[in-house]
Write an enzyme that holds these catalytic residues in place. Sequence first.
Site, short mmCIF file in Angstrom:
data_model
loop_
_atom_site.label_atom_id
_atom_site.label_comp_id
_atom_site.label_asym_id
_atom_site.label_seq_id
_atom_site.Cartn_x
_atom_site.Cartn_y
_atom_site.Cartn_z
N TYR A 100 0.84 -1.20 0.00
CA TYR A 100 0.00 0.00 0.00
C TYR A 100 0.88 1.25 0.00
O TYR A 100 0.60 2.22 -0.69
CB TYR A 100 -0.95 0.00 1.21
CG TYR A 100 -1.97 -1.10 1.14
CD1 TYR A 100 -3.20 -0.89 0.52
CD2 TYR A 100 -1.71 -2.36 1.68
CE1 TYR A 100 -4.15 -1.90 0.45
CE2 TYR A 100 -2.65 -3.37 1.62
CZ TYR A 100 -3.86 -3.14 1.00
OH TYR A 100 -4.80 -4.14 0.92
N ASN A 124 -12.03 -0.63 -5.95
CA ASN A 124 -11.75 -1.04 -7.32
C ASN A 124 -12.94 -1.83 -7.87
O ASN A 124 -13.27 -2.89 -7.33
CB ASN A 124 -10.47 -1.90 -7.35
CG ASN A 124 -10.24 -2.58 -8.67
OD1 ASN A 124 -10.68 -2.12 -9.71
ND2 ASN A 124 -9.52 -3.69 -8.63
N CYS A 132 -5.95 -5.59 -7.88
CA CYS A 132 -5.85 -5.13 -6.50
C CYS A 132 -5.41 -6.26 -5.56
O CYS A 132 -4.89 -5.99 -4.47
CB CYS A 132 -7.16 -4.50 -6.03
SG CYS A 132 -8.60 -5.54 -6.24
N HIS A 133 -5.56 -7.51 -5.99
CA HIS A 133 -5.13 -8.64 -5.17
C HIS A 133 -3.61 -8.69 -5.01
O HIS A 133 -3.11 -9.36 -4.12
CB HIS A 133 -5.65 -9.97 -5.75
CG HIS A 133 -5.20 -10.23 -7.16
ND1 HIS A 133 -5.85 -9.68 -8.25
CD2 HIS A 133 -4.18 -10.96 -7.65
CE1 HIS A 133 -5.24 -10.08 -9.35
NE2 HIS A 133 -4.22 -10.85 -9.02
N GLU A 159 -0.87 -16.98 -9.64
CA GLU A 159 0.14 -16.15 -10.30
C GLU A 159 1.57 -16.49 -9.83
O GLU A 159 2.52 -15.91 -10.33
CB GLU A 159 -0.16 -14.68 -10.04
CG GLU A 159 -1.44 -14.23 -10.70
CD GLU A 159 -1.71 -12.74 -10.53
OE1 GLU A 159 -0.86 -12.01 -9.97
OE2 GLU A 159 -2.79 -12.29 -10.98
#
Length: 162
Positions: A100, A124, A132-133, A159
Amino acid sequence: MTDLTYWTNVTSPLGPLLLTADPDGRLTSLSVPGQKGGRTVHDDWRHDPGPFRPAGEQLAAYFAGELKEFHLPWRCEGTAFRERVWAALDSVPYGATTSYGEIAARVGASRMAVRAVGGAIGANPLLIVRPCHRVIGADGTLTGYAAGLDRKITLLTLEGSL
């Protein structure tokens, strides 16, 4: 021009995804059941899977591990600050994470504005597509995700970030 909203559901490993689009076929939201601030279908919306074929195909490829970057037309409106934060999210590559505080620095916000950055990230409207993850705590902890931490873990595992 009408304010018509199109919608459809797409199946995914996260559960059903609710997609909405404007009359031009631009994606306006992607949310999951139970999502904090997520959308729900309205009576005046039109169910039509047609405008969502490219999104459905790209989401299927993403969940199959074959797509790392989405190429979809979208339209999301927010405050100037939120739009800067969302643009910063777009620059976080597949397989990477950021904090963040790093997002705050990218948008020129002070360290004191990290909470506001978190609020913008939480607002979002395009889960998964706008990643945003990939935002985690400065100490590496998995912090808030509007769709739930279990879904965040699923996405980051897919990912290769976890």
